[in-house]
Write a protein that holds these residues in place. Sequence first.
Motif, PDB file in Angstrom:
ATOM      1  N   ASN A 173       1.180  -7.840  -3.070  1.00 48.45           N
ATOM      2  CA  ASN A 173       2.179  -6.979  -2.449  1.00 48.45           C
ATOM      3  C   ASN A 173       2.484  -7.496  -1.055  1.00 48.45           C
ATOM      4  O   ASN A 173       1.809  -8.398  -0.555  1.00 48.45           O
ATOM      5  N   ARG A 176      -4.618   1.918  -8.771  1.00 47.97           N
ATOM      6  CA  ARG A 176      -4.600   0.462  -8.883  1.00 47.97           C
ATOM      7  C   ARG A 176      -5.680  -0.034  -9.850  1.00 47.97           C
ATOM      8  O   ARG A 176      -5.566  -1.117 -10.424  1.00 47.97           O
ATOM      9  N   SER A 213      -3.900   0.092 -13.289  1.00 51.39           N
ATOM     10  CA  SER A 213      -3.020  -1.052 -13.548  1.00 51.39           C
ATOM     11  C   SER A 213      -3.813  -2.340 -13.668  1.00 51.39           C
ATOM     12  O   SER A 213      -3.461  -3.230 -14.453  1.00 51.39           O
ATOM     13  N   GLY A 214      -4.923  -2.450 -12.905  1.00 51.73           N
ATOM     14  CA  GLY A 214      -5.765  -3.623 -13.035  1.00 51.73           C
ATOM     15  C   GLY A 214      -6.278  -3.782 -14.452  1.00 51.73           C
ATOM     16  O   GLY A 214      -6.241  -4.874 -15.032  1.00 51.73           O
ATOM     17  N   TRP A 217      -3.615   6.025  -4.331  1.00 52.21           N
ATOM     18  CA  TRP A 217      -3.286   4.689  -4.847  1.00 52.21           C
ATOM     19  C   TRP A 217      -4.491   3.762  -5.018  1.00 52.21           C
ATOM     20  O   TRP A 217      -4.465   2.910  -5.923  1.00 52.21           O
ATOM     21  N   GLU A 242      -4.878  -8.448  -4.098  1.00 55.87           N
ATOM     22  CA  GLU A 242      -5.854  -7.378  -4.220  1.00 55.87           C
ATOM     23  C   GLU A 242      -6.988  -7.785  -5.141  1.00 55.87           C
ATOM     24  O   GLU A 242      -6.822  -8.613  -6.041  1.00 55.87           O
ATOM     25  N   TRP A 293       1.491  -3.609  -8.904  1.00 55.41           N
ATOM     26  CA  TRP A 293       0.506  -2.529  -8.952  1.00 55.41           C
ATOM     27  C   TRP A 293       1.077  -1.372  -9.751  1.00 55.41           C
ATOM     28  O   TRP A 293       2.223  -1.415 -10.212  1.00 55.41           O
ATOM     29  N   PRO A 344      -3.070  -8.947  -8.434  1.00 59.79           N
ATOM     30  CA  PRO A 344      -2.038  -8.037  -7.941  1.00 59.79           C
ATOM     31  C   PRO A 344      -1.659  -8.454  -6.520  1.00 59.79           C
ATOM     32  O   PRO A 344      -2.537  -8.781  -5.713  1.00 59.79           O
ATOM     33  N   ARG A 357       0.845  -1.168   0.000  1.00 60.66           N
ATOM     34  CA  ARG A 357       0.000   0.000   0.000  1.00 60.66           C
ATOM     35  C   ARG A 357       0.882   1.221   0.000  1.00 60.66           C
ATOM     36  O   ARG A 357       1.120   1.858   1.007  1.00 60.66           O
TER      37      ARG A 357
END
Length: 438
Positions: free
Chosen positions: A327, A213, A216-217, A209, A163, A397, A325, A10
């Motif tokens: 992280n 995201r 990018s998704g 963010w 995510e 991400w 995604p 995050r």
Amino acid sequence: MTISSTRPGRARPVGLTASAAAVVLLASACGSTGSGASAAPKDFSYLSVVENTAVKTTLTTLSQGACTTQNTALPLKVDTVPQTGLDQKLQLLAGQGALPVQFAAGNAPALTNQLFKSGKVANLEDELTKLGVYDQLQPAAVSTIQALYEGKLAVLPYEYNIEGIFFNKKLFAEHGLSTPKTWDELVATAGKLQDAGVQPFAASGQQGWPLTRLISGYLYRSLGPNAMEHIANGTAKLTDPEYVAAAAKVADLGKKGFFGQGVGSIDYDTAMNQFLNGKAGMFYMGSWALSNIADAKQNTVGTENVGFMPFPAVAGGKGSIDQYPSNVGLPIALNSKSFDKKTGEWVKCIAQNYGSTALKDQGTISGFKVNTPVPDKNAVTKQVRETIDASKQNVLWFEALFSTKATTVSQSNAASLVTGSTSPEKFMQLVQDAQAGQ
């Protein structure tokens, strides 16, 4: 983690002024010969962020339980700093040779990578191998860390997250909605919720963010799992038509009013509360939110009414709906200069016990193995854990491979993208220019 990132992971935004100052500080940090942290540490010092209570709570529990012996030899000491000031604080401490024993890694991987190259961050693959606990890390978490940190195990995965989109099952049922599988179905579902007087999405424009995201998704689904890697290695630009198209799709969600009123002023906790109080039908977020979902004081809709779905497919796209995604939240790095025997004993105990303790006490998933069986708190936690176990290929991400400056520009302009004050073309140009100027 309440915020996250980055966590963030995050990743959280830092101001442009702070980012500019950070460049100067980092230069001094990498050239410093300060000896403040070279001596044997007197405590197991940990620099966290104010917004993250999960990690320090788990470490405190370990210090009073499974790691009592280690804590007696090297007492846990926690200090905090607001996340927006983390990068600047780390670079200042690095320049003074005064980094703590362990610390929350910077908001962008680029900072930790530079500290690693300057010899200030421990190589944890080497250290954990020496301690005989390298096998206590989940392979998927190791893979994600290596993708972020230039092939190095530069941090510990106190969190491991995938995510996707959490949704209110009760609201979906009341309005006759099924789980959307494609982007077009997602947009149609949002439209039906809005027509019924329900805010379709909760999102924090203040953090930025959670909105980027979504970009990018869409890119991972339309262009495939290497979409952002092509930006990082220069074989593509964010200003290319197919990349601008993704930003335009997300901007269109805002144009339709799907994020509600005043999204630019909504902070992370407010967005979380909107979803958990039933005021929004969907919430793009990471699995770190499971701890909030499991908290009956926060979640008034009930855990049984929360579902989880992957980012939907894009018609004709090269990506797959099962590429999540992932992280490691706001991961933890260790100071190479203070990694002595006592520190090693602490790290060994953490590797063996953190996974079970975090899952049992807080319902959070880490990148450590769960050595003591822990029953899932609820169905959605069980679903997410099974999804992680079955995951074959994960992606990153939007800002994961960006410079600190590009990360800041991206997140600070995300709200204006969805409110219409910045066009998709301008947004992508701003981020591309910041990335090119690194």
